[in-house]
Structures are given as C-alpha cells and as structure tokens.
Design a protein around this motif. Sequence first.
Motif, short mmCIF file in Angstrom:
data_model
loop_
_atom_site.label_atom_id
_atom_site.label_comp_id
_atom_site.label_asym_id
_atom_site.label_seq_id
_atom_site.Cartn_x
_atom_site.Cartn_y
_atom_site.Cartn_z
N SER A 206 -25.28 29.24 22.47
CA SER A 206 -25.26 30.24 21.39
C SER A 206 -26.66 30.51 20.84
CB SER A 206 -24.33 29.76 20.27
OG SER A 206 -24.35 30.67 19.20
N TYR A 210 -29.08 34.00 20.83
CA TYR A 210 -29.76 34.59 19.67
C TYR A 210 -31.26 34.73 19.93
CZ TYR A 210 -25.87 34.73 16.36
OH TYR A 210 -24.71 35.05 15.69
N CYS A 213 -31.71 37.76 22.08
CA CYS A 213 -31.57 38.98 21.26
C CYS A 213 -32.81 39.22 20.41
CB CYS A 213 -30.33 38.87 20.38
SG CYS A 213 -28.75 38.89 21.27
N ILE A 278 -32.07 36.86 11.93
CA ILE A 278 -30.76 37.33 12.38
C ILE A 278 -29.73 36.22 12.41
CG2 ILE A 278 -31.79 39.18 13.76
CD1 ILE A 278 -31.39 37.51 16.24
N LEU A 279 -30.15 34.96 12.27
CA LEU A 279 -29.19 33.86 12.21
C LEU A 279 -28.44 33.89 10.88
CD1 LEU A 279 -30.98 30.75 13.76
CD2 LEU A 279 -29.02 31.98 14.68
N SER A 280 -27.19 33.51 10.94
CA SER A 280 -26.37 33.51 9.72
C SER A 280 -26.60 32.27 8.86
CB SER A 280 -24.88 33.60 10.10
OG SER A 280 -24.52 32.51 10.96
N ALA A 331 -25.12 39.92 23.12
CA ALA A 331 -24.95 40.02 21.67
C ALA A 331 -23.48 40.01 21.28
CB ALA A 331 -25.64 41.28 21.15
N ASN A 335 -20.91 37.77 18.67
CA ASN A 335 -20.52 38.64 17.54
C ASN A 335 -21.73 39.12 16.74
OD1 ASN A 335 -17.74 38.38 18.12
ND2 ASN A 335 -17.66 36.43 17.02
N PHE A 336 -22.77 39.50 17.45
CA PHE A 336 -23.99 39.99 16.80
C PHE A 336 -24.13 41.48 17.10
CE2 PHE A 336 -28.68 40.75 17.23
CZ PHE A 336 -28.94 40.77 15.87
N GLU A 337 -24.16 42.30 16.07
CA GLU A 337 -24.29 43.75 16.23
C GLU A 337 -25.76 44.10 16.38
OE1 GLU A 337 -21.90 45.79 16.66
OE2 GLU A 337 -20.25 44.41 16.21
N ILE A 338 -26.23 44.09 17.60
CA ILE A 338 -27.67 44.30 17.83
C ILE A 338 -28.07 45.75 17.57
CG2 ILE A 338 -27.41 44.80 20.29
CD1 ILE A 338 -30.01 43.19 20.73
N TYR A 341 -29.86 46.55 14.27
CA TYR A 341 -31.23 46.05 14.07
C TYR A 341 -32.22 46.73 15.01
CZ TYR A 341 -29.01 42.29 11.44
OH TYR A 341 -28.27 41.57 10.51
#
Length: 344
Positions: A206, A210, A213, A278-280, A331, A335-338, A341
Amino acid sequence: MSALAVHLQELLHEKTRLVLVFDGIDRQRDAPPTLLPTLARLGEIISHLTVVLIVTAPRPRFLHATGVPHVHFTPYSREQSLKILAASPRYIFEDKSPSPSGDYTLAQAEEDSAFVWTRFCSAVWDSLAKGAARDIISFEAVSGRLWKPFIAPILDGTYGTRDFSRLMVKNRALFQGDGVLVESVVQREAREGLALQTKKAHDLPSLTKYLLCAAYLASYNPARQDSVYFMKASEKKRRKKGGGTAVGRVAKHRKIQRRLLGPQAFIMERMLAIFHAILSRPLTTTADILTQIATLASLRLLVRTSGTADPLEGQTKWRVNVGWQYIQDVARSVNFEIEEYLAE
C-alpha cells in the motif's frame, strides 16, 4: 572473404564447374555493405565458379556495379496462387472420417475439404494476402493460421461443410484484423498469459503504491502549484474534479494537458513531501520508505535522471516511468482519487 576465396580456389583446381546459390542473401542482419559486392565478384576472381544471389527487394546499385545479369520473377497472380494452394487442400477433419457410422466416406471428406479450402483461400487473398502477403509462402502461412479458427463452427456442429456463406458471416472478424500477418514465436494465449502475469507482478504494498502516485504527481504537476494541491490550508482553492477553477477566471489561452507533454524530472525531497501530503495519516520517513523507493527503481517504475553518488539522496532527480492508465489502476486499488490532485 579472403579465406573463402582461397579455399574455393583449392577446391576448383581441377576443371570442375561449381555453382554457389545464396537464397535470401538480402535478409541478413547487420551485414557489412561490402559483403554482397564481394560475393558477386567471386565468380570473376575464381574460374569455373558461378555465384547466384536470390534477393527479394534489391536496393539500387546494391552490388556496386552496373549491367549485372539478372532474371526477374514476377509475383504469382491471384489465379496462380489459388491454384497452387488448391493443389494441396487442408482437411477439415483430421481423421477424415467424422461419422462413426461410416456414412461419411473418405471421398466425401476430401470433396468437402477441397470445397471449403478453395473458397477460404480466395477470401484470405481478397481480404489480406493481396496487400500484405503476396508471395506464395506468406499466403500459405496466413491461410494456415486462419484455417483452424475458421472451421471451428464446423467441428462443433454449428454449421455444415457446405454453409460457406454463413461461415464467412460468422468469422468475418478473422479477415478484418492484421494481427495474423505478424509472425511470433509466442502463441496468442501465451502472450495474454504473460501480460496478465506481468500485471500481477506489480502487486505492490500500500505505501509503495502511494509513493508511486506521489512520483506521478511530482512528474506531471508543476512545482509552483504544490501549495495549491497539497497544503492543508489551501483545501478550498484546490481545483474540483470536472474542470472548475479556484478563482473563477476564464483562461485566455487553451493550454496543452501536462499528461500529453510527458513526465518531468523531480527531486526526491519533493516526491516525499507530496507522499506525506496525500497520506491519510502522519508517517515518518524511515529506512523502510527509502527501501521501497529503491524497489520502485529496480522495477523500472522510477527512473533516476541525475548522476549523484547516492541514489537516495534528497536532491537526486527522478522521473516516473508509468502511464496514466497504469497509475489510475494503482490509485484506485488504495482508494486514492488521483484526478483531484492532478494539474490540468
């Protein structure tokens, strides 16, 4: 060539006529430009020796001489090619007798095979061979590759041996593509399996996804807009998905999308800053993160563009080496909406 000439002279010291025939001599790879002229002149140096060169598409003055005796063989016409292939038709049924009761005789099997084969070869010539496989060897090879898929509806009982027009409608896609014209030592099923295996080989952790990305965003976003897209205080100014702008101004000039301009180099410090943005959850840069960057480099997903001594130094320049479709799949897997960004 000098050693060859000496050996040929020793071989032909008696008055024995020798003919050397070089078939397809113009298809050599990385041949020196003086090879063919030297071979052609062996007959002038050595008596009782005749050299015949068989070429497919000779270049102008490729023998560095004029007035070379030659014989031109015109390509086979459509009627001649079909007659040659019809002389040895391929069988529909390998055992030539598909009926266990014996009602379907060997003579009937041969007649049906000749009926389908001749019409099939005519369709292959009209759709593919007349433009891309006009020599008889290529024509026969293309027909052989398409034969098994073409007669598959006959073998499974969908159509009979005399339903040629229905077979053509069923298999019209076979004659519309040009993939059969490209020879390959790897079967189509094996190529598809290899592509699937390659895609599965990049099943990354994971955090590594990231990082990839972040590298893509660093390559395709201008550095001056990092504060707009990645600073928490600038959340309201970030462009929304769908093309809306932050301040509502209309651009006077239409700009080319950055994805069409290719990836740009970035320093590793900038990529790590985007990675943390971008990390949560907050994360400290450790040796494990640097190891994952080295893993991406070993997979050629990241390419180093600067020649620094330490590849993991903060000022080392990198460039992402993946396309838009690939990074979209990566992405989405986390679950990352690239798209939100990415600068337009």
